[in-house]
Design a protein around this motif. Sequence first.
Motif, PDB file in Angstrom:
ATOM      1  N   TYR A 152       3.931 -10.638 -14.443  1.00 17.31           N
ATOM      2  CA  TYR A 152       3.932  -9.246 -14.003  1.00 17.31           C
ATOM      3  C   TYR A 152       5.007  -9.196 -12.934  1.00 17.31           C
ATOM      4  O   TYR A 152       4.937  -9.895 -11.926  1.00 17.31           O
ATOM      5  CB  TYR A 152       2.531  -8.970 -13.517  1.00 17.31           C
ATOM      6  N   VAL A 153       6.063  -8.441 -13.179  1.00 16.90           N
ATOM      7  CA  VAL A 153       7.168  -8.321 -12.229  1.00 16.90           C
ATOM      8  C   VAL A 153       7.229  -6.871 -11.759  1.00 16.90           C
ATOM      9  O   VAL A 153       7.372  -5.953 -12.568  1.00 16.90           O
ATOM     10  CB  VAL A 153       8.508  -8.740 -12.863  1.00 16.90           C
ATOM     11  N   LEU A 154       7.120  -6.683 -10.452  1.00 15.84           N
ATOM     12  CA  LEU A 154       7.046  -5.345  -9.874  1.00 15.84           C
ATOM     13  C   LEU A 154       8.252  -5.074  -8.990  1.00 15.84           C
ATOM     14  O   LEU A 154       8.620  -5.908  -8.156  1.00 15.84           O
ATOM     15  CB  LEU A 154       5.756  -5.214  -9.068  1.00 15.84           C
ATOM     16  N   SER A 155       8.858  -3.904  -9.176  1.00 15.62           N
ATOM     17  CA  SER A 155       9.971  -3.461  -8.345  1.00 15.62           C
ATOM     18  C   SER A 155       9.633  -2.107  -7.738  1.00 15.62           C
ATOM     19  O   SER A 155       9.364  -1.155  -8.467  1.00 15.62           O
ATOM     20  CB  SER A 155      11.251  -3.350  -9.174  1.00 15.62           C
ATOM     21  N   PRO A 156       9.645  -1.972  -6.405  1.00 20.65           N
ATOM     22  CA  PRO A 156       9.462  -0.648  -5.787  1.00 20.65           C
ATOM     23  C   PRO A 156      10.652   0.260  -6.122  1.00 20.65           C
ATOM     24  O   PRO A 156      11.807  -0.167  -6.038  1.00 20.65           O
ATOM     25  CB  PRO A 156       9.414  -0.956  -4.286  1.00 20.65           C
ATOM     26  N   VAL A 157      10.372   1.478  -6.521  1.00 20.35           N
ATOM     27  CA  VAL A 157      11.404   2.445  -6.911  1.00 20.35           C
ATOM     28  C   VAL A 157      11.021   3.816  -6.345  1.00 20.35           C
ATOM     29  O   VAL A 157       9.891   4.020  -5.898  1.00 20.35           O
ATOM     30  CB  VAL A 157      11.563   2.517  -8.444  1.00 20.35           C
TER      31      VAL A 157
ATOM     32  N   GLY B  29       2.770   5.254  -6.542  1.00 13.31           N
ATOM     33  CA  GLY B  29       1.919   4.103  -6.815  1.00 13.31           C
ATOM     34  C   GLY B  29       0.665   4.053  -5.971  1.00 13.31           C
ATOM     35  O   GLY B  29      -0.326   3.443  -6.356  1.00 13.31           O
ATOM     36  N   PHE B  30       0.701   4.719  -4.769  1.00  8.21           N
ATOM     37  CA  PHE B  30      -0.400   4.543  -3.815  1.00  8.21           C
ATOM     38  C   PHE B  30      -0.786   5.836  -3.099  1.00  8.21           C
ATOM     39  O   PHE B  30      -1.212   5.804  -1.957  1.00  8.21           O
ATOM     40  CB  PHE B  30      -0.008   3.494  -2.764  1.00  8.21           C
ATOM     41  N   SER B  31      -0.595   6.984  -3.746  1.00  8.87           N
ATOM     42  CA  SER B  31      -0.945   8.276  -3.190  1.00  8.87           C
ATOM     43  C   SER B  31      -0.086   8.609  -1.964  1.00  8.87           C
ATOM     44  O   SER B  31       1.092   8.255  -1.909  1.00  8.87           O
ATOM     45  CB  SER B  31      -2.443   8.338  -2.849  1.00  8.87           C
ATOM     46  N   ILE B  32      -0.672   9.274  -0.967  1.00  5.83           N
ATOM     47  CA  ILE B  32       0.062   9.708   0.218  1.00  5.83           C
ATOM     48  C   ILE B  32       0.459   8.490   1.053  1.00  5.83           C
ATOM     49  O   ILE B  32      -0.354   7.588   1.290  1.00  5.83           O
ATOM     50  CB  ILE B  32      -0.803  10.684   1.047  1.00  5.83           C
TER      51      ILE B  32
ATOM     52  N   ILE C  22       0.832  -1.201   0.000  1.00  8.33           N
ATOM     53  CA  ILE C  22       0.000   0.000   0.000  1.00  8.33           C
ATOM     54  C   ILE C  22       0.870   1.256   0.000  1.00  8.33           C
ATOM     55  O   ILE C  22       0.399   2.344   0.351  1.00  8.33           O
ATOM     56  CB  ILE C  22      -0.989   0.014   1.179  1.00  8.33           C
ATOM     57  N   GLY C  23       2.150   1.093  -0.364  1.00  4.84           N
ATOM     58  CA  GLY C  23       3.005   2.248  -0.580  1.00  4.84           C
ATOM     59  C   GLY C  23       3.746   2.771   0.623  1.00  4.84           C
ATOM     60  O   GLY C  23       4.267   3.894   0.587  1.00  4.84           O
ATOM     61  N   GLY C  24       3.832   1.991   1.710  1.00  7.29           N
ATOM     62  CA  GLY C  24       4.454   2.478   2.928  1.00  7.29           C
ATOM     63  C   GLY C  24       5.820   1.881   3.198  1.00  7.29           C
ATOM     64  O   GLY C  24       6.075   0.711   2.886  1.00  7.29           O
ATOM     65  N   ASP C  25       6.699   2.670   3.805  1.00  7.96           N
ATOM     66  CA  ASP C  25       8.033   2.242   4.213  1.00  7.96           C
ATOM     67  C   ASP C  25       7.915   1.501   5.540  1.00  7.96           C
ATOM     68  O   ASP C  25       7.556   2.111   6.556  1.00  7.96           O
ATOM     69  CB  ASP C  25       8.927   3.476   4.371  1.00  7.96           C
ATOM     70  N   PRO C  26       8.207   0.201   5.587  1.00  6.65           N
ATOM     71  CA  PRO C  26       8.067  -0.562   6.842  1.00  6.65           C
ATOM     72  C   PRO C  26       8.890   0.001   7.993  1.00  6.65           C
ATOM     73  O   PRO C  26       8.590  -0.269   9.158  1.00  6.65           O
ATOM     74  CB  PRO C  26       8.562  -1.962   6.455  1.00  6.65           C
ATOM     75  N   ARG C  27       9.898   0.802   7.693  1.00  5.38           N
ATOM     76  CA  ARG C  27      10.709   1.395   8.753  1.00  5.38           C
ATOM     77  C   ARG C  27      10.007   2.556   9.443  1.00  5.38           C
ATOM     78  O   ARG C  27      10.414   2.975  10.525  1.00  5.38           O
ATOM     79  CB  ARG C  27      12.048   1.885   8.189  1.00  5.38           C
TER      80      ARG C  27
END
Length: 512
Positions: free
Chosen positions: A382-387, A446-449, A198-203
């Motif tokens: 479908y191969v997805l890489s967070p960037v 990818g997922f807004s705010i 959902i676009g969040g940094d786990p840290r």
Amino acid sequence: MPKDMENDSSQAIVIGAGLGGLAAAMRLGAKGYAVTVLDRLDLPGGRGSSVTQDGHRFDLGPTIITVPQVYESLWAACGRNFHEDIDLRPMDPFYEVRWQDGSTFTARQDTDAMLAEVARLSPRDVKGYKKFLKDSQRRYVVGFEGMVAKPMHRLWETIKVLPEFAVLRADRSILGLAKARVKDPRLQMALSFHPLFIGGDPRHVTSMYALVAYLEKEFGVHYAMGGVQAIAKAMARIVRAQGGVIRQGAEVDEILVQDDAAKGVRLNTGEQIRADLIVSNADAGHTYQHLLRNRQRKRWTDAKLKSRRWSMGLFVWYFGTKGTAQMWPDVGHHTITNAPRYEGLLKDIFIKGKLADDMSLYIHRPGKTDPSVAPEGDDTFYVLSPVPHLGFDKPVDWKAEAERYKAKVQAEVEKTLPGFAERISTEMVLTPENFRDRYLSPNGSGFSIEPRILQSAWFRPHNISEEAKGLYLVGAGTHPGAGVPGVISSAEVLAKMVPDAPVPVEMKVAAE
């Protein structure tokens, strides 16, 4: 629209036929509104739409379905049965996580099977994993049952949950919680990576998102036959059956405001459509910065939107392969491969805005469940890489970097699908620039705010806008946030704030 209906207060306009917009249209239709949905793409679904190319169906966005009751509730509100329209298949296993050292972790719904996986990787962490499951359930009760489908535009609603948040250490990140419960770095990753969906940094994303582990265990992970596009098409059919209109290829350029009230929209063709109820499923940032660009805003000014932390961008490579349906038998429907670095890579993506050489990938192979995605004997991937997103001072120039980065992705995918590249028969790529241009997503996010704690609930753009009476927001950029269950739930929040449509005068007379 007939001229005498233009100012009818039972008319509603929904901007965007994404899943949030379609869900909003369904909810409004069930309340008696005559709904017109306006969407710039060629198919309903927004990020949940698809592209068919050379016999391969590429599902462009979300690929899994969790919390089926969210959809069941939506369908029931419209007098329909979700399972009569959608063939939902449970996934077992949910997904497999792979690391560079050859170790793996297979996620399943069964608790004993999960405990066995933890014990296989790190026997000393079994006790901590059990504690994590309890953490997850407690956060589900407070964060999902208590807040997801509840309007949060009044500050008091957020203040009321702060004591419970304090007890649950919502100030601690999801990665911080995982580290407190398990010591093996691989398990720390496996228990904390879900906010990336959902676009969040786990840290930095709050530990409340540990509730996802409970959602998966309690309700399972599913795939909709025909992809999420099949759900979007079914939603569109219901909207039309309610008497609603969906216009594809219709782009809204501005929301028209008169005397502090939304009164309609103007399309990029100049056409104006009037209604007293406007629902925007466009990204909240786009809604405020562009659709209300000619209005002085009270809360969501350009400066405030710029100061927000936005979710990461996505590099997605879609490709079809010839004659591979029986190849790579160890590769299932969902596979996650890990870079040597976890926290360092997250820092590059979310903080530095750096396109790193190493990468973690999500590999989607829907043909394992749904043969309709490819010609017989072939595969669709479908191969997805967070960037990084495009909002950094020196954003990635994807016109220059896309091919180079794809070559790096290819080298990494070869470790999982040896020989796949020579069998590619068709392909396409989406970069953050495509997300910006196709979905009008600010910064190509990818997922807004990003769903940090001070960008959630009351702190997030509200479902009822402060900027104009009669304007509402649904979708990933508003409460409760990104992810398909959240997006669908935003329409449930809307339905709790919007009254039933007024009964036309002629119907009142007939009733009397």
